[in-house]
Scaffold this motif. Structure first.
Motif, PDB file in Angstrom:
ATOM      1  N   LYS A 159       0.846  -1.189   0.000  1.00  0.00           N
ATOM      2  CA  LYS A 159       0.000   0.000   0.000  1.00  0.00           C
ATOM      3  C   LYS A 159       0.884   1.243   0.000  1.00  0.00           C
ATOM      4  CE  LYS A 159      -4.113   1.768   2.406  1.00  0.00           C
ATOM      5  NZ  LYS A 159      -5.139   1.210   1.531  1.00  0.00           N
ATOM      6  N   VAL A 160       0.677   2.107  -0.983  1.00  0.00           N
ATOM      7  CA  VAL A 160       1.404   3.379  -1.064  1.00  0.00           C
ATOM      8  C   VAL A 160       0.442   4.464  -0.589  1.00  0.00           C
ATOM      9  CG1 VAL A 160       2.687   4.957  -2.553  1.00  0.00           C
ATOM     10  CG2 VAL A 160       2.765   2.497  -2.984  1.00  0.00           C
ATOM     11  N   LEU A 173      -0.244  -3.728  -6.017  1.00  0.00           N
ATOM     12  CA  LEU A 173       0.062  -2.370  -5.598  1.00  0.00           C
ATOM     13  C   LEU A 173      -1.235  -1.602  -5.376  1.00  0.00           C
ATOM     14  CD1 LEU A 173       2.929  -1.526  -8.132  1.00  0.00           C
ATOM     15  CD2 LEU A 173       3.181  -2.227  -5.750  1.00  0.00           C
ATOM     16  N   ASN A 174      -1.310  -0.907  -4.264  1.00  0.00           N
ATOM     17  CA  ASN A 174      -2.509  -0.138  -3.924  1.00  0.00           C
ATOM     18  C   ASN A 174      -2.095   1.295  -3.584  1.00  0.00           C
ATOM     19  OD1 ASN A 174      -4.815  -0.083  -1.113  1.00  0.00           O
ATOM     20  ND2 ASN A 174      -5.078   0.743  -3.142  1.00  0.00           N
ATOM     21  N   THR A 175      -2.583   2.262  -4.358  1.00  0.00           N
ATOM     22  CA  THR A 175      -2.299   3.665  -4.069  1.00  0.00           C
ATOM     23  C   THR A 175      -3.561   4.350  -3.566  1.00  0.00           C
ATOM     24  OG1 THR A 175      -2.795   4.328  -6.344  1.00  0.00           O
ATOM     25  CG2 THR A 175      -0.493   3.816  -5.822  1.00  0.00           C
ATOM     26  N   GLY A 230      -3.296  10.266  -2.166  1.00  0.00           N
ATOM     27  CA  GLY A 230      -2.172  11.009  -2.724  1.00  0.00           C
ATOM     28  C   GLY A 230      -0.976  10.154  -3.060  1.00  0.00           C
ATOM     29  N   GLY A 231      -1.099   8.836  -2.976  1.00  0.00           N
ATOM     30  CA  GLY A 231      -0.019   7.943  -3.377  1.00  0.00           C
ATOM     31  C   GLY A 231       0.049   7.819  -4.891  1.00  0.00           C
ATOM     32  N   VAL A 232       1.269   7.842  -5.458  1.00  0.00           N
ATOM     33  CA  VAL A 232       1.455   7.803  -6.907  1.00  0.00           C
ATOM     34  C   VAL A 232       2.555   6.791  -7.231  1.00  0.00           C
ATOM     35  CG1 VAL A 232       2.069   9.110  -8.978  1.00  0.00           C
ATOM     36  CG2 VAL A 232       0.824  10.236  -7.118  1.00  0.00           C
ATOM     37  N   VAL A 233       2.312   5.926  -8.214  1.00  0.00           N
ATOM     38  CA  VAL A 233       3.321   4.993  -8.710  1.00  0.00           C
ATOM     39  C   VAL A 233       3.511   5.248 -10.199  1.00  0.00           C
ATOM     40  CG1 VAL A 233       3.890   2.579  -9.151  1.00  0.00           C
ATOM     41  CG2 VAL A 233       2.886   3.226  -6.973  1.00  0.00           C
TER      42      VAL A 233
END
Length: 725
Positions: A58-59, A86-88, A91-94
């Protein structure tokens, strides 16, 4: 050569499924967020070969150490990433640039983003948390219902090759794909996939791909379909979002089923066209059904490294605990950043306790309509004060995740309450909840309602169940303006409320409502302007001053008579007895907007035109199709719009023009002129190159006039001052 642009819309025929049509999840997908790992620091990795061994990462900047408002992770060119979910969010960005991805799942949640450029995806999965996204009456949720003002997820894909993968509904996962190739994939559908005019798949190639429902085709533009299969027809719910008849041009080759040869439900007709569109991603690739090779992306030969060894990860429960206990220091009573932060109160004098364990007040919410307008509704808000162990300071939070603006508003309310009462009694957990707690919420307009809930908990007072309130509030108790006042007045009336408070700074919205709809809305509910918390307190209380209560009772009796036969409302209002009652109410409460503006209306001194803000809003709401059309090219408008749709918009614009501020007229006239150009092409189709060139020239000129008029309007110093910009 003439540019061809096609929008793909299909209609319901057989399916009566009200929810989305989903494919099976892959066995390796790590679905449970609570058992995942949380990234603790913003760290981009060098190019290499990384494996997750089936974990979920989790980001989430809110759960990072230290807590942040944004966290961005980038995988550079040449990276191979395998076996990870992957989990954003928040405000998480990949970012993934020219990477190879195998068995990678992208779990989409609110305010999370993935950006993929030039990547090859094999056996991947784009997911939202599966659920039955319907109301109790079976109507599908909109973007605003699901995410409120918090914001939907975003998945941006450019020049990617995707093979053997499953992708969730583009509506639910925030898809934006351009020049991508999809081979042997499964694309899930959802009824509201086509509810927005913005397209999700542009210039893409779909080869041997299955669509679980044709709803998803509503989101494609300039795409090509080869040997594809539609497993179901458009669901019945999705038909609600096909507003106007359209002609659909579909480049569908060797597919199953073939296109219908007649108009469906009188709305959608099909036209098969030659495959003259781009073939999708320019990357050369091979797919043998189990393995994808992309020439521009050599498979890295580096020894795989486990993500657990190169990233700082901790289990989810520990991350949540750290977020609650190790947040950056903040003043007492101020919550740290987050989507549902806990506010810790300052202890009040010893021996003081909360006098009410549960209390309620009516708040007001708005939602955006597909037509461009707003709908308001009453939501019953409640506060519970539950004893906790020990004599620790009391805490306050919402019982659901909320957006940043609502969190900040609650901070101000908590400071106001503690300053007003010298702190809070200790040893309690305070939770504020909404009647519809499963729908995301944001915005500051619930601040005054939250302050009333805290006041009731501390003092034991009860609030009038027929009272509703909206407004932002500062720590000094001053009430600040909010949006959607007209919709909230309508919503409060439908919600059986009899009186409501709105910020004084929103008075122009009440005036605009009188101009647009006449006296009925101000008869249906008694509207008051509030400048401070004490104004709201006076109105909400069941123990009002005798003169005010008597005037309210008389007005309520008069309203009951008038609402029995709305046709007699104006004649009854014009009687001397009605004028006396309105004057008595205004004398007892000079901040009563219903009494003030109904009296002005009866005296012929009411407002005749909308405020500048109301004029701009009315123009855009009544010209939704025209405003949207300006953002598209001529081919797109001629392909997707219909003469009656534009005709209705133009008719509404001409009808509302006399009510608008004269400074808005040039903008409105420009909208009408542009709409007439496009409508002329719809009613008299262009059949020659010369006429087409002339059409494009006229459309561009008219669109330029509209934009120039709007820029001049919005940049006028007096207009900006009146708008508060």
């Amino acid at each position: 050569m003439k540019k061809t642009r096609a929008l793909f819309f299909l209609l319901p025929a057989l399916s009566f499924v009200l929810g989305g049509i989903y494919a099976a999840e892959p066995g390796w997908y790590a679905r449970a967020s609570k058992s995942g790992l949380c990234l603790q620091e913003e760290r981009s990795l060098p190019a290499g070969h990384y494996v997750g061994n089936g974990i979920l990462v989790k980001v989430d900047p809110y759960l990072a150490t230290p807590r942040a408002t944004q966290m961005e992770v980038t995988f550079p060119a040449g990276t191979v990433l395998e076996d990870v979910t992957l989990n954003t969010t928040n405000g998480g960005v990949v970012n993934l640039n020219n990477c190879i991805l195998r068995r990678v799942a992208f779990k989409m949640t609110s305010r999370g983003s993935f950006n993929l450029t030039g990547c090859a995806l094999e056996d991947c999965y784009v997911s939202n948390d599966k659920g039955d996204f319907r109301r109790s009456n079976g109507v599908a949720f909109t973007t605003e219902d699901l995410y409120g003002e918090i914001g939907p997820p975003k998945l941006n894909m450019t020049e990617c090759v995707v093979a053997g993968s499953t992708l969730a509904s583009p509506f639910l996962c925030g898809m934006a794909a351009k020049r991508c190739t999809f081979v042997s994939c499964v694309l899930e559908s959802y009824p509201t996939d086509g509810s927005q005019r913005s397209t999700r798949y542009v210039e893409c190639l779909f080869d041997s791909t299955k669509f679980t429902g044709t709803d998803v085709l509503l989101t494609t533009s300039q795409c090509r379909f080869t040997q594809c299969e539609c497993l179901d027809v458009l669901s019945r719910t999705a038909a609600n979002f096909v507003v106007a008849p359209v002609v659909l041009r579909l480049a569908w080759e060797k597919g199953n089923p073939e296109l219908p040869d007649k108009t469906v439900n009188g709305k959608v007709s099909f036209e098969k066209i030659a495959a003259s569109f781009p073939a999708g991603s320019s990357q050369a690739h091979e797919w043998d059904g189990s393995h994808l090779k992309v020439a521009a992306l050599p498979d890295a030969g580096a020894t795989p490294q486990q993500l657990q060894q190169v990233w700082k990860l901790i289990d989810m429960s520990s991350a949540i605990a750290n977020a609650n206990t190790n947040a950056p220091a903040a003043p007492q009573g101020v919550a740290p950043a987050g989507n549902n932060a806990v506010i810790t109160g300052t202890p009040s004098a010893a021996g003081v306790s909360f006098k009410s364990r549960i209390n309620q007040v009516n708040g007001l919410l708005i939602s955006q309509l597909s037509s461009g307008g707003e709908a308001g509704q009453v939501t019953r808000m409640n506060l519970t004060a539950l004893p906790s162990l020990g004599e620790s300071p009391s805490t306050l939070k919402f019982n659901q995740d909320v957006g940043e603006s609502m969190g900040k508003a609650l901070n101000e309310v908590s400071k106001f309450s503690q300053l007003r009462h010298g702190g809070w009694p200790v040893g309690h957990s305070l939770e504020i909840g909404f009647e519809d707690k499963y729908i995301g919420k944001d915005g500051p307009s619930a601040a005054v309602a939250c302050a009333l809930l805290l006041e009731a908990a501390i003092t034991g007072k009860k609030w009038d169940p027929a009272f509703a309130v909206t407004g932002d509030m500062n720590a000094d108790g001053s009430v600040q303006p909010i949006g959607g006042v007209q919709a909230k007045i309508r919503g409060a009336t439908k919600g059986s409320c009899k009186l409501m408070g709105v910020p004084v700074k929103n008075e122009k919205s009440v005036m605009d409502l009188l101009v647009l709809e006449g006296p009925a809305p101000l008869v249906g509910i008694t509207v008051f302007g509030i400048t401070s918390f004490d104004d709201a307190l006076l109105l909400a209380s069941t123990e009002r001053p005798p003169a005010l209560q008597s005037a309210l009772t008389d007005f309520d009796s008069m309203r009951t008579v008038m609402m029995k036969d709305p046709r007699q409302m104006v004649p009854l209002l014009r009687t001397p007895h009605a004028a006396q009652r309105l004057q008595a109410l205004l004398t007892a409460a000079p901040n009563c907007y219903s009494a003030k503006y109904l009296l002005l209306y009866l005296q012929g001194r009411g407002p005749r035109a909308l405020s500048i803000g109301g004029s701009i809003e009315a123009a855009q709401n009544n010209a939704q199709s025209v405003v949207s059309a300006i953002d598209h090219d001529v081919d797109a408008n001629v392909s997707s719009l219909k003469g009656d749709e534009l005709g209705n918009s133009l008719f509404r614009l001409r009808q509302v023009r006399p009510l608008l501020d004269a400074r808005v007229w040039p903008y409105v006239d420009g909208l009408v002129a542009y709409g007439e150009v496009i409508r002329g092409a719809l009613l008299n189709p262009v059949r020659s190159g010369a006429r087409y060139t002339d059409l494009v020239s006229k459309a561009k000129k008219a669109a330029g006039t509209v934009k120039a008029a709007y820029d001049k309007l919005i940049n006028d110093s007096q207009v900006r001052e009146e708008l508060g910009l």
